[in-house]
Design a protein around this motif. Structure first.
Motif, PDB file in Angstrom:
ATOM      1  N   MET A 101       0.395  -1.119   0.259  1.00  0.00           N
ATOM      2  CA  MET A 101      -0.225  -0.025  -0.155  1.00  0.00           C
ATOM      3  C   MET A 101       0.805   1.123   0.338  1.00  0.00           C
ATOM      4  O   MET A 101       1.836   1.822   0.375  1.00  0.00           O
ATOM      5  CB  MET A 101      -1.089  -0.223   1.125  1.00  0.00           C
ATOM      6  CG  MET A 101      -1.869  -1.375   1.578  1.00  0.00           C
ATOM      7  SD  MET A 101      -2.788  -1.518  -0.220  1.00  0.00           S
ATOM      8  CE  MET A 101      -4.447   0.028  -0.086  1.00  0.00           C
ATOM      9  N   TYR A 102       0.310   2.526  -0.070  1.00  0.00           N
ATOM     10  CA  TYR A 102       0.470   3.558  -0.773  1.00  0.00           C
ATOM     11  C   TYR A 102       0.424   4.762   0.295  1.00  0.00           C
ATOM     12  O   TYR A 102      -0.452   5.136   1.010  1.00  0.00           O
ATOM     13  CB  TYR A 102       0.368   4.440  -2.091  1.00  0.00           C
ATOM     14  CG  TYR A 102       1.571   5.086  -1.990  1.00  0.00           C
ATOM     15  CD1 TYR A 102       2.556   5.324  -3.133  1.00  0.00           C
ATOM     16  CD2 TYR A 102       1.132   6.505  -1.936  1.00  0.00           C
ATOM     17  CE1 TYR A 102       3.537   5.535  -3.910  1.00  0.00           C
ATOM     18  CE2 TYR A 102       2.254   7.667  -2.342  1.00  0.00           C
ATOM     19  CZ  TYR A 102       3.268   7.256  -3.059  1.00  0.00           C
ATOM     20  OH  TYR A 102       4.358   8.516  -4.017  1.00  0.00           O
ATOM     21  N   ARG A 103       1.952   5.042   0.952  1.00  0.00           N
ATOM     22  CA  ARG A 103       1.558   6.029   2.401  1.00  0.00           C
ATOM     23  C   ARG A 103       2.822   6.716   2.023  1.00  0.00           C
ATOM     24  O   ARG A 103       3.853   7.151   1.584  1.00  0.00           O
ATOM     25  CB  ARG A 103       1.224   6.255   3.936  1.00  0.00           C
ATOM     26  CG  ARG A 103       0.930   7.309   4.372  1.00  0.00           C
ATOM     27  CD  ARG A 103       1.180   6.663   5.838  1.00  0.00           C
ATOM     28  NE  ARG A 103       0.751   7.458   6.911  1.00  0.00           N
ATOM     29  CZ  ARG A 103      -0.265   7.960   6.911  1.00  0.00           C
ATOM     30  NH1 ARG A 103      -1.803   7.720   6.343  1.00  0.00           N
ATOM     31  NH2 ARG A 103      -0.380   9.115   7.836  1.00  0.00           N
ATOM     32  N   LYS A 104       2.872   8.727   1.737  1.00  0.00           N
ATOM     33  CA  LYS A 104       3.575   9.843   1.818  1.00  0.00           C
ATOM     34  C   LYS A 104       3.150  10.737   2.504  1.00  0.00           C
ATOM     35  O   LYS A 104       1.862  11.463   1.708  1.00  0.00           O
ATOM     36  CB  LYS A 104       3.529  10.006   0.090  1.00  0.00           C
ATOM     37  CG  LYS A 104       5.030  10.739  -0.377  1.00  0.00           C
ATOM     38  CD  LYS A 104       4.416  12.223  -1.334  1.00  0.00           C
ATOM     39  CE  LYS A 104       5.331  10.282  -2.733  1.00  0.00           C
ATOM     40  NZ  LYS A 104       4.989  11.214  -4.204  1.00  0.00           N
ATOM     41  N   GLU A 105       4.625  10.994   2.917  1.00  0.00           N
ATOM     42  CA  GLU A 105       3.717  12.116   4.532  1.00  0.00           C
ATOM     43  C   GLU A 105       5.161  13.401   3.748  1.00  0.00           C
ATOM     44  O   GLU A 105       6.310  12.861   3.635  1.00  0.00           O
ATOM     45  CB  GLU A 105       4.109  12.373   5.310  1.00  0.00           C
ATOM     46  CG  GLU A 105       2.933  10.766   6.356  1.00  0.00           C
ATOM     47  CD  GLU A 105       3.168  10.436   7.470  1.00  0.00           C
ATOM     48  OE1 GLU A 105       3.645  11.253   8.231  1.00  0.00           O
ATOM     49  OE2 GLU A 105       2.101   9.665   8.372  1.00  0.00           O
ATOM     50  N   PHE A 106       4.331  14.472   4.010  1.00  0.00           N
ATOM     51  CA  PHE A 106       5.303  15.851   3.416  1.00  0.00           C
ATOM     52  C   PHE A 106       4.793  16.867   3.947  1.00  0.00           C
ATOM     53  O   PHE A 106       3.616  17.122   3.956  1.00  0.00           O
ATOM     54  CB  PHE A 106       5.439  15.233   1.917  1.00  0.00           C
ATOM     55  CG  PHE A 106       4.215  15.629   1.334  1.00  0.00           C
ATOM     56  CD1 PHE A 106       3.682  16.804   0.288  1.00  0.00           C
ATOM     57  CD2 PHE A 106       4.212  14.411   0.491  1.00  0.00           C
ATOM     58  CE1 PHE A 106       2.635  16.327   0.080  1.00  0.00           C
ATOM     59  CE2 PHE A 106       2.709  13.688  -0.343  1.00  0.00           C
ATOM     60  CZ  PHE A 106       1.854  15.454  -0.910  1.00  0.00           C
TER      61      PHE A 106
END
Length: 221
Positions: A1-6
């Motif tokens: 699964m995909y998760r990007k924090e920025f």
């Protein structure tokens, strides 16, 4: 699964953001986003419904992405896998996406096809569309696909249709003589035009045209 924090920037102020796979708990908000992004004369029957969204997260969850800004859902992007033959590029949005239900998703496809990208109007100065697009490029690379492909609306074309063909309108955009809300955005995201397709979508502002635009996987030669 995909998760990007920025962080995204509201002028000079950093604001926390997350791109992740959307889930069933997001469906009501995703439909609201569609309504805000595509008001009339865009056909309301083309807004997402629960059955379509359920298919997205079931058949190809990797292609079901949303973006939160400071905890608030602000946009989404959806794709499916298809086998694309560049020598036979013509198709309609309805054909290639199964009318948004993606029941024709091909797990062995060579191309990630963009079904939709939507960012709420109140959040459009934060660059969220580019972040969603780059995240879908991540998916292309991760899965080893040939390209990302999708048909861009040409909503400014109805203002020029009496003087330019659809192909001439696209050429003027690429030359920087005309700015189109969607096609110019896609160019800024790194997408390149493949072909103008007639009767691509029921869309009066685009005079029913769409421009196929791709991003080729730089790791596939």
């Amino acid at each position: 699964m995909y998760r990007k924090e920025f962080y995204v920037f509201d002028q000079d102020k950093p604001v926390p953001a997350i791109i992740r796979n959307y889930t069933e708990e997001d469906f009501t908000n995703l439909i609201q986003i569609q309504q805000e992004c595509f008001p009339p004369p865009f056909p309301s029957e083309l807004w997402w419904n629960h059955e379509q969204l359920k298919n997205h997260i079931t058949l190809f969850p990797e292609g079901a992405l949303c973006i939160e800004v400071d905890g608030e859902l602000a946009g989404s992007m959806t794709g499916l896998l298809v086998n694309f033959d560049p020598t036979h590029p013509d198709h309609t949005w309805e054909e290639v996406t199964a009318n948004g239900y993606i029941t024709n998703h091909d797990p062995k496809g060579n191309t990630l096809y963009v079904v939709d990208i939507s960012v709420r109007p109140a959040f459009r100065k934060l660059g969220l569309g580019k972040w969603l697009m780059s995240s879908m490029y991540d998916v292309v690379v991760h899965l080893g696909l040939d390209r990302l492909l999708g048909g861009g609306r040409m909503p400014g074309y109805h203002l020029k249709s009496s003087e330019l063909t659809a192909e001439q309108y696209l050429d003027a955009i690429v030359k920087g003589e005309v700015k189109d809300p969607v096609i110019t955005f896609l160019l800024r995201c790194g997408r390149t035009p493949v072909k103008v397709v007639a009767n691509y979508l029921d869309d009066e502002e685009s005079c029913h045209y769409g421009t196929l635009m791709e991003w080729k996987n730089p790791f596939k030669i």
